[in-house]
Each structure stands twice: as C-alpha cells, then as structure tokens.
Design an enzyme around this catalytic site. Structure first.
Site, mmCIF file in Angstrom:
data_model
loop_
_atom_site.group_PDB
_atom_site.id
_atom_site.type_symbol
_atom_site.label_atom_id
_atom_site.label_comp_id
_atom_site.label_asym_id
_atom_site.label_seq_id
_atom_site.Cartn_x
_atom_site.Cartn_y
_atom_site.Cartn_z
ATOM 1 N N GLY A 5 17.522 -24.777 40.652
ATOM 2 C CA GLY A 5 18.922 -25.075 40.942
ATOM 3 C C GLY A 5 19.744 -25.399 39.707
ATOM 4 N N ASN B 249 13.790 -19.723 50.278
ATOM 5 C CA ASN B 249 13.725 -21.107 50.741
ATOM 6 C C ASN B 249 15.160 -21.611 50.877
ATOM 7 O OD1 ASN B 249 13.380 -23.833 51.139
ATOM 8 N ND2 ASN B 249 12.554 -24.261 49.102
ATOM 9 N N TRP B 250 15.590 -21.737 52.126
ATOM 10 C CA TRP B 250 16.996 -22.128 52.370
ATOM 11 C C TRP B 250 17.231 -23.627 52.198
ATOM 12 C CZ3 TRP B 250 18.673 -18.978 57.353
ATOM 13 C CH2 TRP B 250 18.780 -17.621 56.996
ATOM 14 N N LYS B 251 16.176 -24.384 52.069
ATOM 15 C CA LYS B 251 16.304 -25.847 51.935
ATOM 16 C C LYS B 251 17.179 -26.390 53.089
ATOM 17 C CE LYS B 251 15.457 -25.170 47.072
ATOM 18 N NZ LYS B 251 15.624 -25.566 45.691
ATOM 19 N N HIS C 225 6.692 -28.653 47.629
ATOM 20 C CA HIS C 225 7.876 -28.301 46.843
ATOM 21 C C HIS C 225 8.247 -29.509 45.972
ATOM 22 C CE1 HIS C 225 11.937 -27.253 45.743
ATOM 23 N NE2 HIS C 225 11.617 -26.008 46.029
ATOM 24 N N GLY D 276 15.611 -19.838 45.919
ATOM 25 C CA GLY D 276 16.446 -20.854 46.573
ATOM 26 C C GLY D 276 17.858 -20.326 46.770
ATOM 27 N N GLY D 277 18.779 -20.778 45.922
ATOM 28 C CA GLY D 277 20.201 -20.473 46.066
ATOM 29 C C GLY D 277 20.518 -18.999 46.310
ATOM 30 N N SER E 41 15.771 -20.658 39.745
ATOM 31 C CA SER E 41 16.933 -19.879 39.281
ATOM 32 C C SER E 41 16.634 -18.391 39.142
ATOM 33 C CB SER E 41 17.478 -20.449 37.972
ATOM 34 O OG SER E 41 17.957 -21.764 38.183
ATOM 35 N N GLU F 89 10.931 -30.893 45.384
ATOM 36 C CA GLU F 89 11.859 -31.833 46.022
ATOM 37 C C GLU F 89 11.108 -32.771 46.961
ATOM 38 O OE1 GLU F 89 14.452 -28.747 47.410
ATOM 39 O OE2 GLU F 89 14.937 -28.307 45.318
ATOM 40 N N GLU G 124 6.906 -23.298 40.222
ATOM 41 C CA GLU G 124 8.343 -23.569 40.130
ATOM 42 C C GLU G 124 8.576 -24.694 39.116
ATOM 43 O OE1 GLU G 124 10.487 -22.316 43.989
ATOM 44 O OE2 GLU G 124 9.666 -24.289 44.348
HETATM 45 P P1 13P Z 1 16.714 -22.016 43.054
HETATM 46 O O1 13P Z 1 16.393 -20.548 43.162
HETATM 47 O O2 13P Z 1 17.989 -22.402 43.727
HETATM 48 O O3 13P Z 1 16.627 -22.482 41.634
HETATM 49 O O4 13P Z 1 15.572 -22.805 43.858
HETATM 50 C C1 13P Z 1 14.256 -22.468 43.669
HETATM 51 C C2 13P Z 1 13.435 -23.163 44.688
HETATM 52 O O5 13P Z 1 13.352 -24.379 44.681
HETATM 53 C C3 13P Z 1 12.767 -22.354 45.721
HETATM 54 O O6 13P Z 1 11.844 -23.109 46.432
#
Ligand code: 13P
Length: 255
Positions: free
Chosen positions: A178, A9-11, A100, A239-240, A218, A102, A172
């Site tokens: 993050g 997920n590149w956000k 998600h 994510g990251g 993470s 967010e 999650e």
């Molecule tokens: P991180 O891997 O950066 O913690 O993000 C997880 C995420 O929100 C994937 O949707």
C-alpha cells in the site's frame, strides 16, 4: 509445473452493491483474459455469498481470515469448518489467507497462532495462502532473510510433506504494501528463491519446486510483467490494484 495464480485481496473494501457491480463488470471483460492462470478473489467474508450467488461467476473465491480455534466462545470469529460448510463441495471457495502482515501487526497474530490456523484449514481441506514478509527496519538491518525464514519455519514446518503441498506461500514485504514502493524484481526473486531453498532444506527439491510462491506489495499493471517473469515468482497477491476490474485484468494478463 507450478500453478500460476493471481489473487485479489480486497481487504476491508467494497460494499454489497460495489461487489455486484464488480462481478458484472468482470464477467463482461472475461474474454480479455489471455493467461492460463488461477484467479482468486478475497472479498470481505460478509460478501462471499454475494459473489458466489452471482450468475456466471466461476472465479475462485477465498476468505481473508479464519480462527485458529475449532469452535466455541470466540465472539466475532469464523471457523475453518464454517468456511468449508459455506461451500461444502469446494466449487468456489478453496482458499483462505493466513498471516497477512496486517493481521500480524494489528491483531497480534504470531507464527504460533498462524500455524494453528494452517492446521484448522488443512483439516477442512481448504488451502491456506501463507503470507510472510519483513518490515522496513528489518530489511535495513539486513535481517530480512532471517525474519522470513523464521516465519516459514514456525508457521509451516510442523507440516509433513503431503500437507505442505496443499498450500501456497505469498511473500509480501511490509514496506511495499500500500506504499506504492514495490520490491525490485531482483529483490523479490532473491527472496522467493531463498524461500524455495528453505523448503528444499526441510523437505526436498520436488516439494520446493511444486509450491507456488506469490509476490505481493504495490504490484500494478506497470510492474507486474517484470515481477512475474522471474523464475521463482508464480504470480501475485494484489491489494489496491485488484479493486478495479481493468487494472486487475491487466495484471492477470501479465503472467
Ligand atoms: P497492495 O497491492 O495494495 O500494496 O497490497 C498488497 C497486499 O497486501 C495484498 O495482500
């Protein structure tokens, strides 16, 4: 056998040129992928086209969000039907993230709204990846199981047995997203097992055992193997660490 999935997920990251460079780099390293796993990338919607237009790109892509409405005066929104229309044969675009944390936190998306998004996607034969997870305070007060259970019940339990088999769930924990703080494999397994039990209570064992449940928060090359070795963890939503080809491939190879 449940499907194993590793999704990135590149956000709201990476511009057009960076997307192109990523694809070129990823394609040149595809030979390093040892796992039998479905790989999905969720870029910003504006760059879905960039990705599928790249030569030799055969990795699945997905959208990060869609509207709960079918169509109409909803400025800035993208409908499920538009996502389907974008890749009508579903050769590349099969998935869309829903709920998600967010989106829940910054865009006030409630379980009721998310249930509508799930419906819109299924109507268009797209697969929702339904995200759930508790906040830190909720874990501290030991209400995490209850919180996740209501996210699952209110977002998904209006679906019949056939419909629910067309989606994937991602657990999650918000406190792990993050932050660098990962749920331990024990904490993650415990929740994944609980989600599966919840599905079994509503549907049946076969349904519960058929739905892939991914872990996100993470997840990185150093902890992916341990997480993915748990019996109820069927892969990850990254994510990251998915923004960098080498670390994403290392995570993919951890399954
Ligand atoms: P991180 O891997 O950066 O913690 O993000 C997880 C995420 O929100 C994937 O949707």
């Amino acid at each position: 056998m449940r499907k194993k999935i590793v999704a990135g997920n590149w956000k709201m990251n990476l511009l057009d040129e960076e997307v192109i460079n990523y694809v070129v780099d990823f394609n040149s390293k595809k030979g390093e992928i040892e796992s039998e796993v479905e790989i999905i990338i969720f870029p910003a919607s504006l760059y879905l086209d960039t990705m599928i237009s790249m030569p030799d790109w055969d990795i699945k892509i997905g959208a990060q969000n869609c509207s709960q409405h079918k169509s109409g005066a909803f400025t800035g929104e993208i409908s499920a039907e538009m996502l389907r229309d974008f890749d009508y044969d579903c050769e590349n675009l099969h998935y869309c993230l829903v709920g998600h944390s967010e989106r829940r936190a910054y865009f006030n998306e409630t379980n009721t709204i998310l249930a509508q998004k799930v419906d819109r996607l299924l109507e268009c034969e797209l697969k929702p990846i339904y995200c759930c997870g508790e906040e830190l305070e909720q874990r501290k007060s030991e209400s995490h199981f209850e919180v996740v259970k209501s996210q699952i019940i209110e977002g998904l339990f209006h679906l019949d047995e056939k419909q629910i088999l067309n989606l994937v769930i991602a657990y999650e924990p918000v406190w792990a997203i993050g932050t660098g703080e990962t749920a331990t494999s024990k904490q993650a397994q415990e929740m994944h097992q609980f989600i599966r039990e919840t599905l079994k209570e509503k549907y049946n064992e076969e349904v519960a055992n058929s739905i892939s449940i991914l872990y996100g928060g993470s997840c990185k090359p150093s902890n992916a193997k341990e997480l993915f070795s748990q019996p109820d963890i069927d892969g990850g939503l990254i994510g990251g660490a998915s923004l960098e080809v080498d670390s994403f491939i290392q995570i993919i190879n951890s399954i």
